[in-house]
Design a protein around this motif. Structure first.
Motif, PDB file in Angstrom:
ATOM      1  N   LYS A 131       7.527  -7.787  -1.098  1.00  0.00           N
ATOM      2  CA  LYS A 131       7.179  -7.388  -2.471  1.00  0.00           C
ATOM      3  C   LYS A 131       5.937  -6.522  -2.564  1.00  0.00           C
ATOM      4  O   LYS A 131       5.830  -5.688  -3.467  1.00  0.00           O
ATOM      5  N   GLN A 132       4.988  -6.675  -1.641  1.00  0.00           N
ATOM      6  CA  GLN A 132       3.773  -5.860  -1.721  1.00  0.00           C
ATOM      7  C   GLN A 132       4.054  -4.379  -1.456  1.00  0.00           C
ATOM      8  O   GLN A 132       3.241  -3.525  -1.785  1.00  0.00           O
ATOM      9  N   PHE A 133       5.235  -4.075  -0.882  1.00  0.00           N
ATOM     10  CA  PHE A 133       5.596  -2.693  -0.580  1.00  0.00           C
ATOM     11  C   PHE A 133       6.532  -2.082  -1.621  1.00  0.00           C
ATOM     12  O   PHE A 133       6.832  -0.891  -1.552  1.00  0.00           O
ATOM     13  N   LEU A 134       7.010  -2.875  -2.565  1.00  0.00           N
ATOM     14  CA  LEU A 134       7.889  -2.339  -3.601  1.00  0.00           C
ATOM     15  C   LEU A 134       7.125  -1.343  -4.464  1.00  0.00           C
ATOM     16  O   LEU A 134       5.906  -1.448  -4.634  1.00  0.00           O
ATOM     17  N   LEU A 135       7.842  -0.375  -5.003  1.00  0.00           N
ATOM     18  CA  LEU A 135       7.193   0.678  -5.769  1.00  0.00           C
ATOM     19  C   LEU A 135       6.909   0.249  -7.208  1.00  0.00           C
ATOM     20  O   LEU A 135       7.773  -0.323  -7.876  1.00  0.00           O
ATOM     21  N   LEU A 136       5.701   0.538  -7.634  1.00  0.00           N
ATOM     22  CA  LEU A 136       5.286   0.365  -9.024  1.00  0.00           C
ATOM     23  C   LEU A 136       4.775   1.718  -9.497  1.00  0.00           C
ATOM     24  O   LEU A 136       3.787   2.220  -8.963  1.00  0.00           O
ATOM     25  N   ASP A 137       5.476   2.301 -10.443  1.00  0.00           N
ATOM     26  CA  ASP A 137       5.104   3.616 -10.943  1.00  0.00           C
ATOM     27  C   ASP A 137       5.004   4.633  -9.799  1.00  0.00           C
ATOM     28  O   ASP A 137       4.077   5.438  -9.727  1.00  0.00           O
ATOM     29  N   ILE A 151       3.041  -1.395  -4.527  1.00  0.00           N
ATOM     30  CA  ILE A 151       2.186  -2.330  -5.261  1.00  0.00           C
ATOM     31  C   ILE A 151       0.826  -2.483  -4.587  1.00  0.00           C
ATOM     32  O   ILE A 151      -0.221  -2.467  -5.232  1.00  0.00           O
ATOM     33  N   LEU A 152       0.848  -2.632  -3.285  1.00  0.00           N
ATOM     34  CA  LEU A 152      -0.374  -2.876  -2.518  1.00  0.00           C
ATOM     35  C   LEU A 152      -1.397  -1.756  -2.684  1.00  0.00           C
ATOM     36  O   LEU A 152      -2.610  -2.003  -2.699  1.00  0.00           O
ATOM     37  N   MET A 153      -0.935  -0.546  -2.823  1.00  0.00           N
ATOM     38  CA  MET A 153      -1.865   0.572  -2.993  1.00  0.00           C
ATOM     39  C   MET A 153      -2.586   0.490  -4.339  1.00  0.00           C
ATOM     40  O   MET A 153      -3.779   0.801  -4.435  1.00  0.00           O
ATOM     41  N   HIS A 154      -1.869   0.071  -5.383  1.00  0.00           N
ATOM     42  CA  HIS A 154      -2.509  -0.119  -6.686  1.00  0.00           C
ATOM     43  C   HIS A 154      -3.625  -1.163  -6.585  1.00  0.00           C
ATOM     44  O   HIS A 154      -4.699  -1.005  -7.171  1.00  0.00           O
ATOM     45  N   THR A 155      -3.356  -2.242  -5.837  1.00  0.00           N
ATOM     46  CA  THR A 155      -4.322  -3.331  -5.692  1.00  0.00           C
ATOM     47  C   THR A 155      -5.576  -2.851  -4.968  1.00  0.00           C
ATOM     48  O   THR A 155      -6.710  -3.121  -5.403  1.00  0.00           O
ATOM     49  N   LEU A 156      -5.385  -2.134  -3.872  1.00  0.00           N
ATOM     50  CA  LEU A 156      -6.530  -1.618  -3.124  1.00  0.00           C
ATOM     51  C   LEU A 156      -7.326  -0.607  -3.959  1.00  0.00           C
ATOM     52  O   LEU A 156      -8.561  -0.592  -3.929  1.00  0.00           O
ATOM     53  N   GLU A 157      -6.631   0.201  -4.738  1.00  0.00           N
ATOM     54  CA  GLU A 157      -7.308   1.174  -5.594  1.00  0.00           C
ATOM     55  C   GLU A 157      -8.183   0.488  -6.637  1.00  0.00           C
ATOM     56  O   GLU A 157      -9.273   0.975  -6.963  1.00  0.00           O
ATOM     57  N   ALA A 158      -7.704  -0.644  -7.158  1.00  0.00           N
ATOM     58  CA  ALA A 158      -8.471  -1.374  -8.175  1.00  0.00           C
ATOM     59  C   ALA A 158      -9.824  -1.811  -7.625  1.00  0.00           C
ATOM     60  O   ALA A 158     -10.860  -1.666  -8.294  1.00  0.00           O
ATOM     61  N   GLN A 166       2.619  -1.352  11.265  1.00  0.00           N
ATOM     62  CA  GLN A 166       3.113   0.007  11.493  1.00  0.00           C
ATOM     63  C   GLN A 166       3.778   0.566  10.236  1.00  0.00           C
ATOM     64  O   GLN A 166       3.575   1.729   9.874  1.00  0.00           O
ATOM     65  N   TYR A 167       4.561  -0.282   9.566  1.00  0.00           N
ATOM     66  CA  TYR A 167       5.228   0.148   8.344  1.00  0.00           C
ATOM     67  C   TYR A 167       4.209   0.543   7.279  1.00  0.00           C
ATOM     68  O   TYR A 167       4.373   1.554   6.592  1.00  0.00           O
ATOM     69  N   TRP A 168       3.147  -0.250   7.163  1.00  0.00           N
ATOM     70  CA  TRP A 168       2.096   0.051   6.193  1.00  0.00           C
ATOM     71  C   TRP A 168       1.429   1.385   6.516  1.00  0.00           C
ATOM     72  O   TRP A 168       1.172   2.196   5.621  1.00  0.00           O
ATOM     73  N   GLU A 169       1.149   1.627   7.766  1.00  0.00           N
ATOM     74  CA  GLU A 169       0.523   2.886   8.169  1.00  0.00           C
ATOM     75  C   GLU A 169       1.429   4.065   7.861  1.00  0.00           C
ATOM     76  O   GLU A 169       0.959   5.143   7.454  1.00  0.00           O
ATOM     77  N   GLU A 170       2.743   3.871   8.021  1.00  0.00           N
ATOM     78  CA  GLU A 170       3.699   4.929   7.679  1.00  0.00           C
ATOM     79  C   GLU A 170       3.696   5.188   6.171  1.00  0.00           C
ATOM     80  O   GLU A 170       3.766   6.342   5.724  1.00  0.00           O
ATOM     81  N   LEU A 171       3.603   4.105   5.378  1.00  0.00           N
ATOM     82  CA  LEU A 171       3.539   4.255   3.921  1.00  0.00           C
ATOM     83  C   LEU A 171       2.279   5.004   3.502  1.00  0.00           C
ATOM     84  O   LEU A 171       2.324   5.844   2.596  1.00  0.00           O
ATOM     85  N   CYS A 172       1.172   4.695   4.147  1.00  0.00           N
ATOM     86  CA  CYS A 172      -0.089   5.374   3.827  1.00  0.00           C
ATOM     87  C   CYS A 172       0.028   6.878   4.072  1.00  0.00           C
ATOM     88  O   CYS A 172      -0.458   7.689   3.266  1.00  0.00           O
TER      89      CYS A 172
END
Length: 224
Positions: A22-28, A32-39, A59-65
């Motif tokens: 769920k932390q990798f699902l897209l929000l807008d 989701i995780l990127m929104h949290t880190l941005e906050a 590795q998946y997270w790094e690819e998303l970044c």
């Protein structure tokens, strides 16, 4: 004073009925995780960001970044078997004294105002745990399956961030894991520390079910 934020992202997302955690699902349009880190990155106290993530998802997270051109500095840390062990791993990466906020990765709508209040209250009182009053009626289920009404005015729904001095949190996490340790407040309380509550926000919801993602999008559009 040095400030830290441990972002715990260990959930598998099974209740989201989705193969993607769920932390990798897209929000807008963004995980989701990127929104949290941005906050937390927007906080003027400039907390050091520690992302605790299952080692198999690094590795998946790094690819998303890379795919989303996400460049906010953060330290990636190996997650543990339980949330308790993940937070403990995050704490090991913190050297010296400071104030540390522990936050669920899937609470992406945490406000800057709540983050600031959390850090300031913990610095003044040792701890600051966000909570809101329930609006629904509440009942307790007994061992025999029977239920009884509880006074909702005596109850709180606990959120994150849960913020502590590093001295308190380190001492609390020296004890062995117990099944009743569902959050940092329960760990600290079991060690004998007083838990100070600060008012959370309704928008600071934890994305757990598919409909939560839709609600979060509505909140986000309302706030933009």
């Amino acid at each position: 004073m040095k400030y830290y934020a441990i972002i715990v992202a260990g959930g598998s997302g099974s209740r989201m009925q989705n193969v993607v955690a769920k932390q990798f699902l897209l929000l807008d349009g963004k995980p989701i995780l990127m929104h949290t880190l941005e906050a937390f990155a927007a906080c003027p106290l400039q907390p050091e960001l520690l992302l605790v993530l299952n080692i198999h998802q690094h590795q998946y997270w790094e690819e998303l970044c890379r795919a989303h051109s996400f460049t906010i500095p953060h330290q990636l840390i190996k997650g543990g078997e339980q949330r308790f062990h993940s937070v403990k791993n995050g704490l090991k990466a913190i050297k010296g004294k400071g104030i540390v906020a522990v936050h669920d990765a899937v609470r992406p709508l945490v406000s800057l105002e709540l983050i600031l209040r959390s850090f300031e209250a913990a610095e003044a009182q040792g701890s600051a745990v966000a909570g809101i009053a329930p609006t629904d009626s509440v009942r307790r289920i007994g061992p025999d399956g029977k239920t009884e009404a509880l006074n909702r005015n005596e109850l709180l729904l606990i959120q994150t961030p849960q913020t502590f001095t590093t001295e308190i949190l380190r001492k609390a996490y020296q004890q062995p894991f117990r099944n009743e340790f569902t959050d940092d407040a329960s760990v600290a309380e079991y060690s004998g520390f007083t838990i100070n509550i600060i008012e959370g926000t309704r928008e600071n919801l934890k994305i757990t079910y598919p409909e939560d993602l839709e609600i979060a999008l509505l909140y986000k559009k309302k706030g933009s």
